[in-house]
Design a protein around this motif. Structure first.
Motif, PDB file in Angstrom:
ATOM      1  N   VAL A 131      52.719  33.714  49.169  1.00  0.00           N
ATOM      2  CA  VAL A 131      52.587  34.872  51.251  1.00  0.00           C
ATOM      3  C   VAL A 131      51.823  34.095  51.766  1.00  0.00           C
ATOM      4  CG1 VAL A 131      51.302  36.319  51.883  1.00  0.00           C
ATOM      5  CG2 VAL A 131      53.353  36.733  49.989  1.00  0.00           C
ATOM      6  N   THR A 145      57.319  43.705  52.399  1.00  0.00           N
ATOM      7  CA  THR A 145      58.043  43.513  50.174  1.00  0.00           C
ATOM      8  C   THR A 145      58.767  43.700  50.996  1.00  0.00           C
ATOM      9  OG1 THR A 145      55.607  43.160  50.432  1.00  0.00           O
ATOM     10  CG2 THR A 145      57.302  43.182  48.377  1.00  0.00           C
ATOM     11  N   SER A 159      57.594  38.096  57.863  1.00  0.00           N
ATOM     12  CA  SER A 159      58.377  37.357  57.136  1.00  0.00           C
ATOM     13  C   SER A 159      58.773  37.826  55.764  1.00  0.00           C
ATOM     14  CB  SER A 159      57.317  36.294  56.166  1.00  0.00           C
ATOM     15  OG  SER A 159      56.915  35.629  56.495  1.00  0.00           O
ATOM     16  N   LEU A 209      59.245  39.132  52.217  1.00  0.00           N
ATOM     17  CA  LEU A 209      59.104  38.876  50.705  1.00  0.00           C
ATOM     18  C   LEU A 209      59.748  39.380  49.967  1.00  0.00           C
ATOM     19  CD1 LEU A 209      56.828  37.861  48.491  1.00  0.00           C
ATOM     20  CD2 LEU A 209      55.171  40.120  48.927  1.00  0.00           C
ATOM     21  N   ASN A 219      54.042  46.427  52.192  1.00  0.00           N
ATOM     22  CA  ASN A 219      54.262  46.025  50.863  1.00  0.00           C
ATOM     23  C   ASN A 219      53.956  46.943  49.679  1.00  0.00           C
ATOM     24  OD1 ASN A 219      53.412  44.284  48.495  1.00  0.00           O
ATOM     25  ND2 ASN A 219      51.902  45.217  47.440  1.00  0.00           N
ATOM     26  N   CYS A 266      50.861  43.322  56.142  1.00  0.00           N
ATOM     27  CA  CYS A 266      51.309  43.678  54.935  1.00  0.00           C
ATOM     28  C   CYS A 266      51.980  44.733  54.530  1.00  0.00           C
ATOM     29  CB  CYS A 266      50.706  43.062  53.693  1.00  0.00           C
ATOM     30  SG  CYS A 266      50.117  41.068  53.776  1.00  0.00           S
ATOM     31  N   VAL A 283      52.526  32.660  56.237  1.00  0.00           N
ATOM     32  CA  VAL A 283      51.849  33.396  56.862  1.00  0.00           C
ATOM     33  C   VAL A 283      51.191  32.115  57.953  1.00  0.00           C
ATOM     34  CG1 VAL A 283      49.470  34.046  58.085  1.00  0.00           C
ATOM     35  CG2 VAL A 283      51.173  35.272  55.697  1.00  0.00           C
ATOM     36  N   HIS A 320      51.243  38.342  62.257  1.00  0.00           N
ATOM     37  CA  HIS A 320      52.227  37.938  61.357  1.00  0.00           C
ATOM     38  C   HIS A 320      52.548  39.227  60.490  1.00  0.00           C
ATOM     39  CE1 HIS A 320      54.480  35.174  59.627  1.00  0.00           C
ATOM     40  NE2 HIS A 320      54.566  35.956  58.380  1.00  0.00           N
ATOM     41  N   VAL A 327      54.248  40.295  56.901  1.00  0.00           N
ATOM     42  CA  VAL A 327      55.399  40.371  56.182  1.00  0.00           C
ATOM     43  C   VAL A 327      55.251  41.672  54.911  1.00  0.00           C
ATOM     44  CG1 VAL A 327      54.827  39.720  54.211  1.00  0.00           C
ATOM     45  CG2 VAL A 327      53.717  37.784  55.149  1.00  0.00           C
ATOM     46  N   SER A 384      63.496  43.315  58.821  1.00  0.00           N
ATOM     47  CA  SER A 384      62.637  42.449  59.207  1.00  0.00           C
ATOM     48  C   SER A 384      63.545  40.918  59.952  1.00  0.00           C
ATOM     49  CB  SER A 384      62.092  41.502  57.982  1.00  0.00           C
ATOM     50  OG  SER A 384      61.356  42.710  57.098  1.00  0.00           O
TER      51      SER A 384
END
Ligand SMILES: NC(=O)c1ccc[n+]([C@@H]2O[C@H](COP(=O)([O-])OP(=O)(O)OC[C@H]3O[C@@H](n4cnc5c(N)ncnc54)[C@H](O)[C@@H]3O)[C@@H](O)[C@H]2O)c1
Length: 274
Positions: A239, A138, A182, A184, A87, A85, A243, A134, A136, A165
């Motif tokens: 989230v 932000t 992903s 976010l 983030n 993540c 995932v 995965h 992710v 992304s």
């Protein structure tokens, strides 16, 4: 992909807000969690408060070598990483005319270069390990509505995170690698984002305080209690769902639905028919 005992999640910006909620949610799902943040004291406090297998690693995501070190620590301790993540994020709140070059350097350094560094350091290792994983990253509703006033560097960074992304999703789908992606895009979420400057390096100066910027801060603060707001825990739950179900867009609130759709309608209307 499944999250289970033995899964390993890495979360940047883990010492506050959405990052802390993500770290707790992954730990509750049975994952070992690597918590990364530039704020060493807050990071230790959060790590101490989470039950389970946690590894705090003080990391400035704007520093490529620091993120490389984070990857070495995560893979060194756990042997694999299943969720990354990206983030960590910060914002200034001022009209463009009052944003300094150091404001741009700071916000883009954390929000955009931080994500770039995360992908550079982790993607080759995720591909090499050959297990489902995965990534992710932000962004924000500011990455979709764009153009929000007083948020120039933030908007640019968050549009960049969406573009990165989308590119990553396309390339990984084309290669068939078992790595999902992903982005976010939270709406208003009560966190310490308005106090971002607490962790701004002294070498990058301080933000100017002008009336329009303060008004924007007040507007965001009042939105924390508004109907469109979601808690950090609600964002984290979204989230984990994404995932597990390999969902690209994670848009946690409809509060800017009008702005987002009018922007895309304007683009579509300005695009000549083929
Ligand atoms: N809160 C919101 O309303 C909202 C809305 C949309 C998107 N976001 C995004 O959510 C993400 C998390 O922000 P938050 O709202 O939880 O804010 P927060 O301030 O509560 O947490 C951000 C964390 O990032 C850390 N951080 C700052 N600079 C760093 C650096 N150089 N290296 C590593 N860590 C660093 C901070 O120390 C802090 O722990 C950010 O990317 C933010 O842009 C927040």
């Amino acid at each position: 992909m499944e999250l289970s005992d033995g899964s390993v999640a890495v979360v940047t910006g883990a010492a506050s807000g959405i990052g802390t909620a993500l770290s707790r949610a992954f730990a509750a799902a049975g994952c070992a969690v690597v918590l990364a943040d530039v704020d060493a004291d807050a990071l230790d406090a959060v790590a101490d408060s989470i039950e389970g297998d946690v590894l705090p690693v003080v990391t400035d995501v704007s520093d490529a070598a620091a993120v490389e070190h984070l990857a070495e620590e995560a893979f060194g301790r756990f042997g694999a990483v299943h969720v990354l993540c990206n983030n960590a994020g910060v914002s200034t709140f001022n009209p463009l005319v009052a944003q300094t070059l150091d404001d741009w350097r700071w916000v883009l350094g954390v929000n955009l270069w931080g994500v770039i560094h995360g992908v550079q350091a982790f993607l080759p290792r995720l591909l090499a390990q050959g297990q489902p994983a995965h990534i992710v990253s932000t962004s924000s509703l500011a990455g979709l509505a764009s153009g929000l006033p007083q948020l120039g560097p933030y908007n640019v960074s968050k549009v960049g995170v969406v573009a990165l992304s989308e590119t990553l999703r396309m390339e990984l789908a084309m290669s068939g690698a078992p790595v999902g992606v992903s982005v976010l895009c939270p709406g208003t979420t009560p966190t310490q984002i308005l106090e971002s400057e607490r962790n701004r390096p002294a070498a990058l100066g301080r933000e100017a305080r002008v009336a329009d910027g303060d008004a924007m801060r007040d507007a965001v603060r009042s939105g924390f209690d508004g109907p469109g707001a979601r808690t950090a825990e609600q964002v984290a739950d979204a989230v984990l769902d994404a995932v597990r179900s390999d969902q690209f867009w994670i848009i946690t609130s409809g509060e800017m639905q009008g702005l987002v759709s009018s922007r895309f309608h304007e683009i579509a209307a300005a695009t000549p028919a083929s």
